[in-house]
Design a protein around this motif. Structure first.
Motif, PDB file in Angstrom:
ATOM      1  N   ASP A  14      10.162   5.270  -6.337  1.00  0.00           N
ATOM      2  CA  ASP A  14       9.812   5.648  -4.968  1.00  0.00           C
ATOM      3  C   ASP A  14       9.551   4.377  -4.151  1.00  0.00           C
ATOM      4  O   ASP A  14       8.507   3.729  -4.301  1.00  0.00           O
ATOM      5  CB  ASP A  14       8.563   6.538  -4.995  1.00  0.00           C
ATOM      6  CG  ASP A  14       8.230   7.135  -3.639  1.00  0.00           C
ATOM      7  OD1 ASP A  14       8.568   6.526  -2.609  1.00  0.00           O
ATOM      8  OD2 ASP A  14       7.620   8.227  -3.607  1.00  0.00           O
ATOM      9  N   SER A  15      10.507   4.022  -3.291  1.00  0.00           N
ATOM     10  CA  SER A  15      10.396   2.780  -2.530  1.00  0.00           C
ATOM     11  C   SER A  15       9.318   2.849  -1.453  1.00  0.00           C
ATOM     12  O   SER A  15       8.617   1.860  -1.202  1.00  0.00           O
ATOM     13  CB  SER A  15      11.742   2.450  -1.872  1.00  0.00           C
ATOM     14  OG  SER A  15      12.745   2.252  -2.837  1.00  0.00           O
ATOM     15  N   ALA A  16       9.185   3.997  -0.800  1.00  0.00           N
ATOM     16  CA  ALA A  16       8.235   4.115   0.308  1.00  0.00           C
ATOM     17  C   ALA A  16       6.795   4.002  -0.168  1.00  0.00           C
ATOM     18  O   ALA A  16       5.975   3.307   0.438  1.00  0.00           O
ATOM     19  CB  ALA A  16       8.447   5.434   1.042  1.00  0.00           C
ATOM     20  N   LYS A  17       6.477   4.684  -1.259  1.00  0.00           N
ATOM     21  CA  LYS A  17       5.110   4.692  -1.766  1.00  0.00           C
ATOM     22  C   LYS A  17       4.873   3.630  -2.830  1.00  0.00           C
ATOM     23  O   LYS A  17       3.778   3.535  -3.387  1.00  0.00           O
ATOM     24  CB  LYS A  17       4.767   6.080  -2.311  1.00  0.00           C
ATOM     25  CG  LYS A  17       4.797   7.159  -1.242  1.00  0.00           C
ATOM     26  CD  LYS A  17       4.376   8.515  -1.783  1.00  0.00           C
ATOM     27  CE  LYS A  17       4.386   9.571  -0.687  1.00  0.00           C
ATOM     28  NZ  LYS A  17       3.988  10.908  -1.196  1.00  0.00           N
ATOM     29  N   LYS A  18       5.908   2.866  -3.137  1.00  0.00           N
ATOM     30  CA  LYS A  18       5.815   1.762  -4.104  1.00  0.00           C
ATOM     31  C   LYS A  18       5.186   2.248  -5.412  1.00  0.00           C
ATOM     32  O   LYS A  18       4.142   1.755  -5.854  1.00  0.00           O
ATOM     33  CB  LYS A  18       5.008   0.592  -3.517  1.00  0.00           C
ATOM     34  CG  LYS A  18       5.698  -0.092  -2.338  1.00  0.00           C
ATOM     35  CD  LYS A  18       4.883  -1.262  -1.814  1.00  0.00           C
ATOM     36  CE  LYS A  18       5.634  -2.044  -0.758  1.00  0.00           C
ATOM     37  NZ  LYS A  18       6.066  -1.217   0.386  1.00  0.00           N
ATOM     38  N   GLN A  66      18.326   6.617   8.161  1.00  0.00           N
ATOM     39  CA  GLN A  66      19.263   7.575   8.725  1.00  0.00           C
ATOM     40  C   GLN A  66      18.778   9.026   8.613  1.00  0.00           C
ATOM     41  O   GLN A  66      19.466   9.943   9.041  1.00  0.00           O
ATOM     42  CB  GLN A  66      20.628   7.433   8.022  1.00  0.00           C
ATOM     43  CG  GLN A  66      21.280   6.072   8.193  1.00  0.00           C
ATOM     44  CD  GLN A  66      21.705   5.817   9.632  1.00  0.00           C
ATOM     45  OE1 GLN A  66      22.023   6.742  10.368  1.00  0.00           O
ATOM     46  NE2 GLN A  66      21.720   4.557  10.028  1.00  0.00           N
ATOM     47  N   GLY A  67      17.603   9.248   8.015  1.00  0.00           N
ATOM     48  CA  GLY A  67      17.110  10.606   7.846  1.00  0.00           C
ATOM     49  C   GLY A  67      17.912  11.403   6.844  1.00  0.00           C
ATOM     50  O   GLY A  67      17.980  12.640   6.909  1.00  0.00           O
ATOM     51  N   LEU A  68      18.530  10.707   5.889  1.00  0.00           N
ATOM     52  CA  LEU A  68      19.408  11.371   4.918  1.00  0.00           C
ATOM     53  C   LEU A  68      18.674  11.784   3.654  1.00  0.00           C
ATOM     54  O   LEU A  68      19.233  12.496   2.818  1.00  0.00           O
ATOM     55  CB  LEU A  68      20.568  10.435   4.552  1.00  0.00           C
ATOM     56  CG  LEU A  68      21.493  10.055   5.712  1.00  0.00           C
ATOM     57  CD1 LEU A  68      22.473   8.982   5.277  1.00  0.00           C
ATOM     58  CD2 LEU A  68      22.232  11.284   6.213  1.00  0.00           C
ATOM     59  N   GLY A  69      17.473  11.360   3.473  1.00  0.00           N
ATOM     60  CA  GLY A  69      16.738  11.721   2.261  1.00  0.00           C
ATOM     61  C   GLY A  69      15.529  10.823   2.074  1.00  0.00           C
ATOM     62  O   GLY A  69      15.394   9.782   2.724  1.00  0.00           O
ATOM     63  N   ARG A  70      14.648  11.229   1.180  1.00  0.00           N
ATOM     64  CA  ARG A  70      13.498  10.396   0.859  1.00  0.00           C
ATOM     65  C   ARG A  70      13.969   9.134   0.136  1.00  0.00           C
ATOM     66  O   ARG A  70      14.978   9.167  -0.576  1.00  0.00           O
ATOM     67  CB  ARG A  70      12.518  11.178  -0.022  1.00  0.00           C
ATOM     68  CG  ARG A  70      11.878  12.364   0.679  1.00  0.00           C
ATOM     69  CD  ARG A  70      10.825  13.012  -0.191  1.00  0.00           C
ATOM     70  NE  ARG A  70      11.386  13.616  -1.386  1.00  0.00           N
ATOM     71  CZ  ARG A  70      10.928  13.416  -2.615  1.00  0.00           C
ATOM     72  NH1 ARG A  70       9.917  12.596  -2.825  1.00  0.00           N
ATOM     73  NH2 ARG A  70      11.475  14.025  -3.640  1.00  0.00           N
ATOM     74  N   TYR A 123       4.443  12.130 -13.433  1.00  0.00           N
ATOM     75  CA  TYR A 123       3.218  11.330 -13.431  1.00  0.00           C
ATOM     76  C   TYR A 123       3.558   9.978 -12.826  1.00  0.00           C
ATOM     77  O   TYR A 123       4.369   9.228 -13.380  1.00  0.00           O
ATOM     78  CB  TYR A 123       2.685  11.146 -14.852  1.00  0.00           C
ATOM     79  CG  TYR A 123       2.094  12.394 -15.453  1.00  0.00           C
ATOM     80  CD1 TYR A 123       0.727  12.645 -15.379  1.00  0.00           C
ATOM     81  CD2 TYR A 123       2.903  13.320 -16.086  1.00  0.00           C
ATOM     82  CE1 TYR A 123       0.180  13.800 -15.933  1.00  0.00           C
ATOM     83  CE2 TYR A 123       2.375  14.478 -16.643  1.00  0.00           C
ATOM     84  CZ  TYR A 123       1.010  14.713 -16.564  1.00  0.00           C
ATOM     85  OH  TYR A 123       0.482  15.854 -17.104  1.00  0.00           O
ATOM     86  N   TYR A 124       2.933   9.679 -11.691  1.00  0.00           N
ATOM     87  CA  TYR A 124       3.254   8.449 -10.975  1.00  0.00           C
ATOM     88  C   TYR A 124       2.182   7.388 -11.193  1.00  0.00           C
ATOM     89  O   TYR A 124       1.003   7.696 -11.385  1.00  0.00           O
ATOM     90  CB  TYR A 124       3.377   8.719  -9.477  1.00  0.00           C
ATOM     91  CG  TYR A 124       4.671   9.391  -9.083  1.00  0.00           C
ATOM     92  CD1 TYR A 124       5.826   8.638  -8.862  1.00  0.00           C
ATOM     93  CD2 TYR A 124       4.747  10.766  -8.932  1.00  0.00           C
ATOM     94  CE1 TYR A 124       7.017   9.243  -8.498  1.00  0.00           C
ATOM     95  CE2 TYR A 124       5.934  11.385  -8.562  1.00  0.00           C
ATOM     96  CZ  TYR A 124       7.062  10.620  -8.346  1.00  0.00           C
ATOM     97  OH  TYR A 124       8.237  11.211  -7.995  1.00  0.00           O
ATOM     98  N   THR A 125       2.624   6.149 -11.129  1.00  0.00           N
ATOM     99  CA  THR A 125       1.716   5.008 -11.149  1.00  0.00           C
ATOM    100  C   THR A 125       2.205   3.993 -10.127  1.00  0.00           C
ATOM    101  O   THR A 125       3.419   3.867  -9.888  1.00  0.00           O
ATOM    102  CB  THR A 125       1.648   4.370 -12.547  1.00  0.00           C
ATOM    103  OG1 THR A 125       0.633   3.364 -12.570  1.00  0.00           O
ATOM    104  CG2 THR A 125       2.971   3.743 -12.952  1.00  0.00           C
ATOM    105  N   ASP A 126       1.288   3.292  -9.490  1.00  0.00           N
ATOM    106  CA  ASP A 126       1.659   2.303  -8.478  1.00  0.00           C
ATOM    107  C   ASP A 126       2.377   1.118  -9.110  1.00  0.00           C
ATOM    108  O   ASP A 126       2.120   0.749 -10.266  1.00  0.00           O
ATOM    109  CB  ASP A 126       0.416   1.796  -7.754  1.00  0.00           C
ATOM    110  CG  ASP A 126      -0.233   2.865  -6.891  1.00  0.00           C
ATOM    111  OD1 ASP A 126       0.457   3.838  -6.523  1.00  0.00           O
ATOM    112  OD2 ASP A 126      -1.434   2.731  -6.594  1.00  0.00           O
ATOM    113  N   VAL A 127       3.267   0.522  -8.341  1.00  0.00           N
ATOM    114  CA  VAL A 127       3.870  -0.739  -8.757  1.00  0.00           C
ATOM    115  C   VAL A 127       2.760  -1.781  -8.896  1.00  0.00           C
ATOM    116  O   VAL A 127       1.853  -1.862  -8.069  1.00  0.00           O
ATOM    117  CB  VAL A 127       4.922  -1.208  -7.738  1.00  0.00           C
ATOM    118  CG1 VAL A 127       5.383  -2.635  -8.031  1.00  0.00           C
ATOM    119  CG2 VAL A 127       6.117  -0.261  -7.733  1.00  0.00           C
TER     120      VAL A 127
END
Length: 413
Positions: free
Chosen positions: A394-398, A209-213, A249-253
């Motif tokens: 972060d669902s998009a970037k997993k 819906q373009g409501l947010g990331r 600090y991010y790490t991949d699923v």
């Protein structure tokens, strides 16, 4: 009977990759920490049932050899003595003015209501599609509805066309329902008529819906009372005012099953110069009361700390002298090292009375999983860690992110 509304919703889900203009400002609302149990045994059994669902009995996202979703596994629900340990948030549906208190569940993709307050909105559409979810410690059966989901009060985020369950029956859910913020894959196998399809999650709808990331940020404070507002959840992004200026600090699923079905990550754990857990896969889960390690890692932790198992409550107990010599427990996640200071490794002493402990007794919050390292599910990062570090999903970037907060080094326990 296949609902036209539901089929259209499934078609809409298949085009979520289309470009949309995404809102940049997340909506943040408070969360309430709830901890209730008559004895620690009930609370441990509650955790253990949840952990079993992750490993052997999970109905979420599991596949047979032919690639088909694994069928739901019937569970014989034990009596947990009304024990629960969770975080709840208030949301609204459709035109019904009263809020629903939903358990925030990072290990489920399904949102649903009806365990307590019944669903009473007049704007919802019944898709006539049956749904069932087993959590290990509890469950629900019902039907998928479609309606507006409203998040926040002063600055409200309205998500149109949200799909969610309305319970006809539920078991061992001490709230109005569940807000599932786990990966979309966890919805596989929950729809009886469409076992190969997934229900759109809150973050899926934000992006569509373009409501947010498609990002959820979670902030907790260490527990200081049994039931208190001590956290917040942000939809559509993170709240930078709650974590370190050095950023996330991010790490991949992880790609290692079964942890890959959840918010699973790879990490190793050390204490001083001693490796407690080698680099391996496990799960981040807000619903677990303790930190869990594979049996061999737990035994190494016990040896390092000198903890002795207390037969009255099943926790490792150490002396004041041992506590003063306790090293930071270091979680090596991606490019970051996250340290649980000694105070973060112990049970809150104001709750000692509830676990057959004296006022000055010191108990550790690390427990053992019933499996050896290498199972693909070798640790669970539960509430004790998440009360010290901000977390982003972060669902998009997993990927999963962490950052220090003002409470990382707090001396509250």
């Amino acid at each position: 009977m296949f609902s036209v509304v539901f089929l259209l919703a499934l078609l809409a889900f298949s085009v979520t990759g289309l470009p949309v203009e995404v809102r940049n400002s997340p909506i943040t609302l408070p969360m309430t920490r709830r901890l209730a149990f008559s004895n620690l045994t009930d609370l441990l059994r509650h955790d253990e049932a949840r952990l079993a669902a992750f490993g052997e009995n999970s109905t979420h996202g599991r596949r047979n050899a032919d690639g088909a979703p694994h069928p739901a596994v019937p569970l014989s629900h034990a009596d947990f003595g009304n024990a629960f340990s969770d975080y709840t948030v208030e949301v609204r549906f459709g035109n019904f003015p009263t809020g629903y208190n939903l358990i925030v569940n990072t290990a489920s993709a399904i949102t649903w209501v009806g365990a307590g307050l019944p669903y009473l909105s007049r704007t919802g559409v019944d898709t006539q599609q049956p749904v069932e979810v087993n959590y290990g410690y509890g469950s629900f059966k019902g039907t998928i509805f479609q309606d507006e989901l409203k998040i926040g009060d002063v600055e409200q985020l309205t998500i149109p066309g949200m799909q969610f369950g309305v319970a006809s029956t539920s078991k061992n859910i001490a709230a109005d329902g569940v807000l599932g913020i786990g990966p979309t894959l966890l919805g596989l196998g929950t729809l009886q008529n469409f076992p190969h399809h997934m229900i759109q999650t809150v973050t899926d709808r934000l992006l569509l819906q373009g409501l947010g990331r498609p990002v959820v940020g979670i902030f907790f404070q260490p527990l200081v009372a049994n039931q208190v507002i001590n956290g917040e959840i942000s939809f559509g992004g993170t709240n930078p005012s709650r974590y370190s200026k050095s950023g996330m600090y991010y790490t991949d699923v992880t790609t290692i099953a079964p942890s890959s079905h959840y918010w699973g990550i790879n990490q190793k754990i050390t204490s001083g110069d001693i490796e407690i857990l080698p680099y391996t896969a496990g799960v981040v889960d807000s619903g677990c009361t303790f930190l869990y390690l594979s049996v061999d890692a737990y035994e190494r932790y016990q040896a390092v700390t000198g903890g002795i198992l207390n037969p009255a409550n099943g926790l490792l107990q150490i002396s004041l002298q041992q506590y003063n010599q306790l090293s930071d427990l270091k979680f090596h996640i991606g490019e970051g090292v996250f340290k649980l200071v000694p105070n973060a490794q112990i049970w809150p002493r104001f709750l000692n009375y509830s676990i057959n402990g004296g006022d000055h007794d010191i108990f550790l919050i690390v427990k053992a999983l019933q499996r050896l390292t290498g199972s693909g599910y070798d640790f669970v990062i539960g509430a004790p860690f998440l009360q010290r570090f901000y977390a982003a999903f972060d669902s998009a970037k997993k990927r999963v992110g962490f950052s220090k907060t003002p409470y990382t080094d707090a001396d509250t326990n």
